[in-house]
Design an enzyme around this catalytic site. Structure first.
Site, PDB file in Angstrom:
ATOM      1  N   ASP A   1      -1.017  -6.067   0.018  1.00 33.10           N
ATOM      2  CA  ASP A   1      -1.352  -5.410   1.283  1.00 33.10           C
ATOM      3  C   ASP A   1      -2.852  -5.224   1.402  1.00 33.10           C
ATOM      4  O   ASP A   1      -3.524  -4.827   0.444  1.00 33.10           O
ATOM      5  CB  ASP A   1      -0.697  -4.023   1.333  1.00 33.10           C
ATOM      6  CG  ASP A   1       0.571  -4.021   2.154  1.00 33.10           C
ATOM      7  OD1 ASP A   1       0.733  -4.912   3.017  1.00 33.10           O
ATOM      8  OD2 ASP A   1       1.407  -3.134   1.930  1.00 33.10           O
TER       9      ASP A   1
ATOM     10  N   GLU B   1      -1.298  -5.112   8.838  1.00 32.77           N
ATOM     11  CA  GLU B   1      -0.452  -4.567   9.905  1.00 32.77           C
ATOM     12  C   GLU B   1      -1.056  -4.843  11.284  1.00 32.77           C
ATOM     13  O   GLU B   1      -2.225  -4.555  11.519  1.00 32.77           O
ATOM     14  CB  GLU B   1      -0.304  -3.053   9.704  1.00 32.77           C
ATOM     15  CG  GLU B   1       0.400  -2.708   8.404  1.00 32.77           C
ATOM     16  CD  GLU B   1       0.534  -1.201   8.192  1.00 32.77           C
ATOM     17  OE1 GLU B   1       0.188  -0.417   9.109  1.00 32.77           O
ATOM     18  OE2 GLU B   1       0.977  -0.812   7.105  1.00 32.77           O
TER      19      GLU B   1
ATOM     20  N   GLU C   1       9.210  -3.901  10.410  1.00 30.32           N
ATOM     21  CA  GLU C   1       9.565  -2.572   9.891  1.00 30.32           C
ATOM     22  C   GLU C   1      10.064  -1.685  11.025  1.00 30.32           C
ATOM     23  O   GLU C   1       9.375  -1.520  12.056  1.00 30.32           O
ATOM     24  CB  GLU C   1       8.336  -1.931   9.215  1.00 30.32           C
ATOM     25  CG  GLU C   1       8.653  -0.540   8.673  1.00 30.32           C
ATOM     26  CD  GLU C   1       7.696  -0.041   7.607  1.00 30.32           C
ATOM     27  OE1 GLU C   1       6.732  -0.756   7.268  1.00 30.32           O
ATOM     28  OE2 GLU C   1       7.920   1.076   7.111  1.00 30.32           O
TER      29      GLU C   1
ATOM     30  N   ASP D   1       0.846  -1.201   0.000  1.00 32.51           N
ATOM     31  CA  ASP D   1       0.000   0.000   0.000  1.00 32.51           C
ATOM     32  C   ASP D   1       0.883   1.253   0.000  1.00 32.51           C
ATOM     33  O   ASP D   1       0.381   2.373  -0.090  1.00 32.51           O
ATOM     34  CB  ASP D   1      -1.020  -0.002   1.142  1.00 32.51           C
ATOM     35  CG  ASP D   1      -0.386  -0.033   2.517  1.00 32.51           C
ATOM     36  OD1 ASP D   1       0.850  -0.191   2.618  1.00 32.51           O
ATOM     37  OD2 ASP D   1      -1.139   0.106   3.504  1.00 32.51           O
ATOM     38  N   SER D   2       2.220   1.055   0.015  1.00 35.56           N
ATOM     39  CA  SER D   2       3.144   2.169  -0.241  1.00 35.56           C
ATOM     40  C   SER D   2       2.827   2.797  -1.594  1.00 35.56           C
ATOM     41  O   SER D   2       3.251   3.911  -1.883  1.00 35.56           O
ATOM     42  CB  SER D   2       4.602   1.690  -0.200  1.00 35.56           C
ATOM     43  OG  SER D   2       4.778   0.550  -1.010  1.00 35.56           O
TER      44      SER D   2
ATOM     45  N   LYS E   1      -1.189  -9.365   3.258  1.00 32.83           N
ATOM     46  CA  LYS E   1      -0.434  -8.863   4.423  1.00 32.83           C
ATOM     47  C   LYS E   1      -1.273  -7.782   5.084  1.00 32.83           C
ATOM     48  O   LYS E   1      -1.919  -6.984   4.401  1.00 32.83           O
ATOM     49  CB  LYS E   1       0.915  -8.299   3.962  1.00 32.83           C
ATOM     50  CG  LYS E   1       1.689  -7.584   5.065  1.00 32.83           C
ATOM     51  CD  LYS E   1       3.130  -7.315   4.680  1.00 32.83           C
ATOM     52  CE  LYS E   1       3.375  -6.007   3.960  1.00 32.83           C
ATOM     53  NZ  LYS E   1       2.940  -4.787   4.652  1.00 32.83           N
TER      54      LYS E   1
HETATM   55  O1  KIV Z   1       3.564  -1.034   1.639  1.00 37.11           O
HETATM   56  C1  KIV Z   1       4.725  -1.463   1.592  1.00 37.11           C
HETATM   57  O2  KIV Z   1       5.461  -1.267   0.619  1.00 37.11           O
HETATM   58  C2  KIV Z   1       5.211  -2.206   2.746  1.00 37.11           C
HETATM   59  C3  KIV Z   1       6.693  -2.365   2.864  1.00 37.11           C
HETATM   60  C4  KIV Z   1       7.264  -1.119   3.421  1.00 37.11           C
HETATM   61  C5  KIV Z   1       7.051  -3.538   3.688  1.00 37.11           C
HETATM   62  O3  KIV Z   1       4.454  -2.608   3.576  1.00 37.11           O
END
Ligand code: KIV
Length: 252
Positions: free
Chosen positions: A85, A115, A182, A46-47, A113
């Site tokens: 994510d 958090e 992280e 989600d970056s 994934k």
């Molecule tokens: O969203 C993302 O790119 C991430 C990485 C920083 C691990 O979660």
């Protein structure tokens, strides 16, 4: 030909002491390049909110955004495992977590994934019980950046250290196949990596994790307006692209 990477293959790499290289991709060409290089773990992170969509943080990313980019990555049909994510607020309850994890799998992800640790453990149990491979994410949680007032290293205080260990144990018990760490202090990241049977994949968490992950545009120097402590770009892609575009413009 390279074999298809699965969550089980990622776990097995830890057993063999083989380091796991993970990178983000948000579109077809980058997924294809990472696959050609043999990167085993591709994260549609989600970056993308920051590095592709221009938002100030990841909290603006929606399920529709994630599905769109997961589809683009999946079209590359990589041998790499494609992990997606779960965006902000998409796993607040058990039913929404399972429904949204299924949507990402339908879009082409092979694992999801999210958090957090014990606070989302019911959601993680339900996702793995639905047969969807789950990767944890502990330490600095970017989706909490607004309430935390910045990106802070985790594990310095005794309480944070104990809490990270308990969260890692809980994710293992709930069926996670790997955990991203992280901005966790390197000694705590090392301790977690030794303690749990599944791989840890670090970002800004020192050299002793079972693997490392980076946001690919950070590695390639595509975003010179962000400067990060944990990654030194290996290429100055933004400058090189500017120069080529400038030269072409002059030639027109
Ligand atoms: O969203 C993302 O790119 C991430 C990485 C920083 C691990 O979660």
């Amino acid at each position: 030909m390279n074999p298809k990477i699965t969550p089980a293959s990622i776990r097995a790499m830890k057993g063999r002491g083989e380091k796991i290289a993970a990178l983000t991709a948000y579109d077809f060409p980058m997924a294809r390049l990472l696959d050609q290089v043999g990167v085993p773990f591709i994260l549609v992170g989600d970056s993308l909110g920051m590095v592709v969509l221009g938002f100030p943080d990841t909290t603006h990313v929606t399920m529709a955004d994630m599905e769109h980019h997961v589809r683009a990555v999946a079209r590359a049909k990589p041998h790499s495992l494609v992990v997606a994510d779960m965006p902000f607020r998409s796993y607040e309850t058990v039913p929404t977590a399972v429904e949204n994890a299924k949507r990402l799998i339908t879009a082409g992800a092979e694992a999801v994934k999210a958090e957090g640790g014990r606070e989302i453990i019911e959601q993680v149990r339900a996702i793995t019980a639905a047969g969807i491979p789950f990767c944890g994410h502990l330490g600095m949680l970017p989706q909490h950046v607004i309430e935390e007032g910045g990106y802070h290293v985790k594990g310095k205080k005794g309480t944070e250290h104990q809490s990270l260990l308990a969260d890692a144990d809980a994710l293992v018990a709930a069926g996670a196949f790997a955990i991203v760490l992280e901005l966790v202090t390197p000694p705590v990241a090392k301790e977690i990596s030794k303690r749990i049977p599944i791989p840890t994949i670090g970002i800004g968490a020192g050299p002793d994790c079972d693997g490392q992950i980076l946001v690919t545009p950070d590695l390639l120097g595509m975003l010179p307006w962000f400067s990060l402590k944990h990654v030194k770009p290996k290429l100055n892609a933004a400058e090189q692209m500017r120069a080529v575009i400038q030269e072409w413009k002059k030639s027109v």
